[in-house]
Write an enzyme that holds these catalytic residues in place. Structure first.
Site, PDB file in Angstrom:
ATOM      1  N   CYS A 131     -11.904  -3.192  11.294  1.00  0.00           N
ATOM      2  CA  CYS A 131     -12.269  -3.565   9.560  1.00  0.00           C
ATOM      3  C   CYS A 131     -13.083  -5.671  10.629  1.00  0.00           C
ATOM      4  O   CYS A 131     -14.488  -5.559   9.744  1.00  0.00           O
ATOM      5  CB  CYS A 131     -11.402  -4.770   8.487  1.00  0.00           C
ATOM      6  SG  CYS A 131      -9.637  -4.684   8.711  1.00  0.00           S
ATOM      7  N   HIS A 251     -12.521 -10.988   4.652  1.00  0.00           N
ATOM      8  CA  HIS A 251     -11.582 -11.524   5.944  1.00  0.00           C
ATOM      9  C   HIS A 251     -13.392 -12.065   6.059  1.00  0.00           C
ATOM     10  O   HIS A 251     -14.677 -11.451   6.184  1.00  0.00           O
ATOM     11  CB  HIS A 251     -11.925  -9.727   6.776  1.00  0.00           C
ATOM     12  CG  HIS A 251     -11.052  -8.727   7.001  1.00  0.00           C
ATOM     13  ND1 HIS A 251     -10.078 -10.157   6.113  1.00  0.00           N
ATOM     14  CD2 HIS A 251     -10.241  -8.835   7.768  1.00  0.00           C
ATOM     15  CE1 HIS A 251      -8.703  -9.130   6.419  1.00  0.00           C
ATOM     16  NE2 HIS A 251      -9.294  -7.655   6.879  1.00  0.00           N
TER      17      HIS A 251
HETATM   18  P1  NAP Z   1      -1.208   1.431   2.097  1.00  0.00           P
HETATM   19  O1  NAP Z   1      -1.877   0.749   1.381  1.00  0.00           O
HETATM   20  O2  NAP Z   1       0.262   1.053   2.505  1.00  0.00           O
HETATM   21  O3  NAP Z   1      -1.862   2.579   1.617  1.00  0.00           O
HETATM   22  C1  NAP Z   1      -0.484   4.024   2.468  1.00  0.00           C
HETATM   23  C2  NAP Z   1      -1.066   5.367   2.429  1.00  0.00           C
HETATM   24  O4  NAP Z   1      -0.383   5.935   3.504  1.00  0.00           O
HETATM   25  C3  NAP Z   1      -0.478   5.671   0.876  1.00  0.00           C
HETATM   26  O5  NAP Z   1      -1.734   6.507   0.016  1.00  0.00           O
HETATM   27  C4  NAP Z   1       0.632   6.952   1.210  1.00  0.00           C
HETATM   28  O6  NAP Z   1       1.159   7.188   0.597  1.00  0.00           O
HETATM   29  C5  NAP Z   1      -0.097   7.312   2.703  1.00  0.00           C
HETATM   30  N1  NAP Z   1       1.147   7.499   3.720  1.00  0.00           N
HETATM   31  C6  NAP Z   1       1.545   6.417   3.951  1.00  0.00           C
HETATM   32  N2  NAP Z   1       3.019   7.583   4.754  1.00  0.00           N
HETATM   33  C7  NAP Z   1       2.224   8.828   5.018  1.00  0.00           C
HETATM   34  C8  NAP Z   1       3.339  10.644   5.256  1.00  0.00           C
HETATM   35  N3  NAP Z   1       3.666  10.389   6.141  1.00  0.00           N
HETATM   36  N4  NAP Z   1       2.113  11.287   4.559  1.00  0.00           N
HETATM   37  C9  NAP Z   1       0.876  10.966   4.011  1.00  0.00           C
HETATM   38  N5  NAP Z   1       1.030   9.837   3.886  1.00  0.00           N
HETATM   39  C10 NAP Z   1       1.385   8.626   3.772  1.00  0.00           C
HETATM   40  O7  NAP Z   1      -1.872   1.382   3.263  1.00  0.00           O
HETATM   41  P2  NAP Z   1      -3.822   0.477   3.141  1.00  0.00           P
HETATM   42  O8  NAP Z   1      -3.772  -0.298   3.707  1.00  0.00           O
HETATM   43  O9  NAP Z   1      -4.140   2.071   2.332  1.00  0.00           O
HETATM   44  O10 NAP Z   1      -4.198   1.750   4.551  1.00  0.00           O
HETATM   45  C11 NAP Z   1      -3.593   3.371   5.166  1.00  0.00           C
HETATM   46  C12 NAP Z   1      -4.344   2.822   6.641  1.00  0.00           C
HETATM   47  O11 NAP Z   1      -5.843   2.868   6.546  1.00  0.00           O
HETATM   48  C13 NAP Z   1      -3.253   1.953   7.337  1.00  0.00           C
HETATM   49  O12 NAP Z   1      -2.473   2.098   8.006  1.00  0.00           O
HETATM   50  C14 NAP Z   1      -4.442   1.617   8.783  1.00  0.00           C
HETATM   51  O13 NAP Z   1      -4.027   2.630   9.605  1.00  0.00           O
HETATM   52  C15 NAP Z   1      -6.157   2.764   7.936  1.00  0.00           C
HETATM   53  N6  NAP Z   1      -6.221   1.239   7.392  1.00  0.00           N
HETATM   54  C16 NAP Z   1      -7.958   0.922   7.825  1.00  0.00           C
HETATM   55  C17 NAP Z   1      -8.295  -0.207   8.251  1.00  0.00           C
HETATM   56  C18 NAP Z   1      -9.564  -0.528   9.014  1.00  0.00           C
HETATM   57  O14 NAP Z   1      -9.829  -1.684   9.192  1.00  0.00           O
HETATM   58  N7  NAP Z   1     -10.101   0.302   8.656  1.00  0.00           N
HETATM   59  C19 NAP Z   1      -8.032  -1.348   7.122  1.00  0.00           C
HETATM   60  C20 NAP Z   1      -6.731  -0.784   6.903  1.00  0.00           C
HETATM   61  C21 NAP Z   1      -6.341   0.192   6.733  1.00  0.00           C
HETATM   62  P3  NAP Z   1       2.103   7.025  -0.457  1.00  0.00           P
HETATM   63  O15 NAP Z   1       2.487   6.408  -1.851  1.00  0.00           O
HETATM   64  O16 NAP Z   1       2.878   8.200  -1.012  1.00  0.00           O
HETATM   65  O17 NAP Z   1       3.102   6.566  -0.147  1.00  0.00           O
HETATM   66  C1  3JM Z   2      -5.470  -1.568  10.133  1.00  0.00           C
HETATM   67  O1  3JM Z   2       0.331   3.519  11.331  1.00  0.00           O
HETATM   68  C2  3JM Z   2      -0.444   2.698  11.141  1.00  0.00           C
HETATM   69  O2  3JM Z   2       0.371   1.701  11.726  1.00  0.00           O
HETATM   70  C3  3JM Z   2      -1.549   1.710  10.597  1.00  0.00           C
HETATM   71  C4  3JM Z   2      -1.549   0.195  11.212  1.00  0.00           C
HETATM   72  C5  3JM Z   2      -2.915  -0.592  10.608  1.00  0.00           C
HETATM   73  C6  3JM Z   2      -3.777  -0.561  11.695  1.00  0.00           C
HETATM   74  C7  3JM Z   2      -4.015   0.891  12.853  1.00  0.00           C
HETATM   75  O3  3JM Z   2      -3.728   0.079  13.707  1.00  0.00           O
HETATM   76  O4  3JM Z   2      -5.035   1.878  11.964  1.00  0.00           O
HETATM   77  C8  3JM Z   2      -2.255  -1.364   9.606  1.00  0.00           C
HETATM   78  C9  3JM Z   2      -3.970  -2.167   9.124  1.00  0.00           C
HETATM   79  C10 3JM Z   2      -4.568  -1.214  10.841  1.00  0.00           C
HETATM   80  C11 3JM Z   2      -6.525  -0.828  11.523  1.00  0.00           C
HETATM   81  O5  3JM Z   2      -7.669  -0.507  10.766  1.00  0.00           O
HETATM   82  O6  3JM Z   2      -6.626  -0.788  12.686  1.00  0.00           O
END
Ligand code: NAP
Ligand code: 3JM
Length: 346
Positions: A131, A251
């Site tokens: 992000c 952010h």
């Molecule tokens: P979050 O609110 O904690 O949501 C996590 C999601 O992943 C929930 O839908 C959860 O489902 C699912 N999940 C967790 N463990 C799983 C598994 N073993 N199998 C299938 N689904 C699973 O997190 P978030 O902020 O949405 O972020 C999710 C991911 O997106 C992060 O870990 C990161 O890698 C990425 N992300 C990227 C950016 C970016 O900058 N592009 C920003 C934020 C996050 P349940 O509800 O069933 O647990």
């Molecule tokens: C944003 O699987 C993880 O530990 C996810 C951690 C995470 C990430 C990532 O590294 O994919 C949390 C929030 C990010 C990201 O966008 O890089």
């Protein structure tokens, strides 16, 4: 009739996944079908989408049969295990995690900056950058095209929503605990899997994600490495300090840049006022500058506080703000899919 696509949202119950769903509706994405995947904990539960109730399915390889576009945001280990499975079944994966971002065979895409890299997707996987990286490169690329860019030094002020639904809840709970004079408990930040946790309410934490061996955090290294990859500038100097602040959404970044050529503040204004995805908010007489609460639920990257460095005529300071869950994650992912469709790559 124009083509329609079978889409899967992986991590649909999460902070990013729910914004993906909103964006698919808002942007009238050409859907033939849609399915929502999450962990076994959520499988079988109902989920609302555009007035219809669907049932969440467990994310496993067979769930991707027949899927054209798979939007992943369920963490790195889920992407590691399932993105190749989805791609092997013919889906184009757009992955929001950091897992594949630095893979040379995986394009790392911000459509305003490097849309051309979508032509070659050897693994069937496209990575959505971090992000903080996305909003910075959207603002810096147009300046770079005109004046060259040799150095970037950024300090971030990152919202808790970047760390998921648990972190949003943690800020809310801690704020209530403060108000009620109770003990403030910390369980989630700075990084869920780290040894210690600190409160974020009434605090600022100079750690996002865990520490790497070189003293920078993974979040900082993501910004450094991803910026160079997206801009195709391996020798550009990039440094980052990433900080979590008690803001729910949006952010902010204080960015110092050095250009190849001299420029004036007016030159930078002129570049940014017509730049794709950028809105210039810079009118100090009227105290106009970007702020995260006003960027919430908005698409653009806002830029303001543009100043020339007092000692270096090629140095500039900028303040860049965007909604981290939209341009920083869900919106950028959908824009990648839209660019693929527009360019007839899918
Ligand atoms: P979050 O609110 O904690 O949501 C996590 C999601 O992943 C929930 O839908 C959860 O489902 C699912 N999940 C967790 N463990 C799983 C598994 N073993 N199998 C299938 N689904 C699973 O997190 P978030 O902020 O949405 O972020 C999710 C991911 O997106 C992060 O870990 C990161 O890698 C990425 N992300 C990227 C950016 C970016 O900058 N592009 C920003 C934020 C996050 P349940 O509800 O069933 O647990
Ligand atoms: C944003 O699987 C993880 O530990 C996810 C951690 C995470 C990430 C990532 O590294 O994919 C949390 C929030 C990010 C990201 O966008 O890089």
């Amino acid at each position: 009739m124009s083509k329609q696509y079978n889409v899967a949202v992986v991590g649909a119950t999460g902070a990013v996944g729910s914004k993906m769903m909103e964006q698919l509706i808002k942007r009238n994405f050409p859907l033939a079908s849609i399915k929502f995947l999450a962990s076994a904990r959520s499988a079988g539960k109902p989920i609302e989408f555009n007035g219809t109730t669907y049932t969440i399915e467990e994310a496993k390889p067979e769930a991707f049969d027949g899927v054209d576009i798979a939007l992943f945001s369920a963490g790195g280990s889920v992407s590691e295990a399932l993105a190749p499975e989805a791609a092997a079944r013919g889906a184009i994966v757009i992955d929001n995690t950091s897992h594949f971002r630095m893979d040379p065979e995986v394009p790392l895409v911000v459509p305003e900056v490097n849309r051309h890299t979508l032509k070659d997707i050897p693994k069937g996987i496209i990575a959505n950058p971090n992000c903080s990286t996305i909003q910075m490169v959207v603002a810096l690329q147009p300046i770079r095209e005109q004046y060259g860019l040799t150095k970037v030094v950024v300090s971030t002020y990152q919202a808790v929503s970047g760390s998921g639904v648990a972190a949003i809840e943690e800020l809310r709970t801690q704020s209530e605990q403060w108000e009620q004079g109770k003990n403030v408990e910390a369980h989630v930040l700075p990084a869920k899997s780290d040894k210690k946790h600190y409160p974020i309410a009434r605090n600022v934490i100079p750690q996002i994600d865990k520490f790497t061996e070189n003293g920078y955090t993974y979040e900082e290294m993501k910004m450094i490495n991803e910026t160079k990859k997206i801009m195709e500038a391996p020798s550009m100097h990039v440094a980052a300090t990433c900080v979590r602040v008690p803001v729910v959404s949006g952010h902010s970044e204080s960015v110092y840049i050095e250009l190849e050529k001299e420029a004036t503040v007016e030159d930078i204004f002129n570049v940014l006022k017509d730049a794709p995805g950028v809105v210039l908010q810079d009118d100090i007489e009227n105290q106009v500058y970007p702020m995260p609460i006003y960027a919430e639920d908005e698409e653009p990257t806002y830029v303001g506080r543009i100043r020339r460095d007092l000692d270096n005529p090629k140095g500039f300071h900028l303040w860049i703000v965007a909604d981290n869950l939209l341009k920083g994650a869900a919106l950028n992912s959908i824009q990648i899919a839209e660019a693929m469709i527009e360019d007839q790559l899918i």
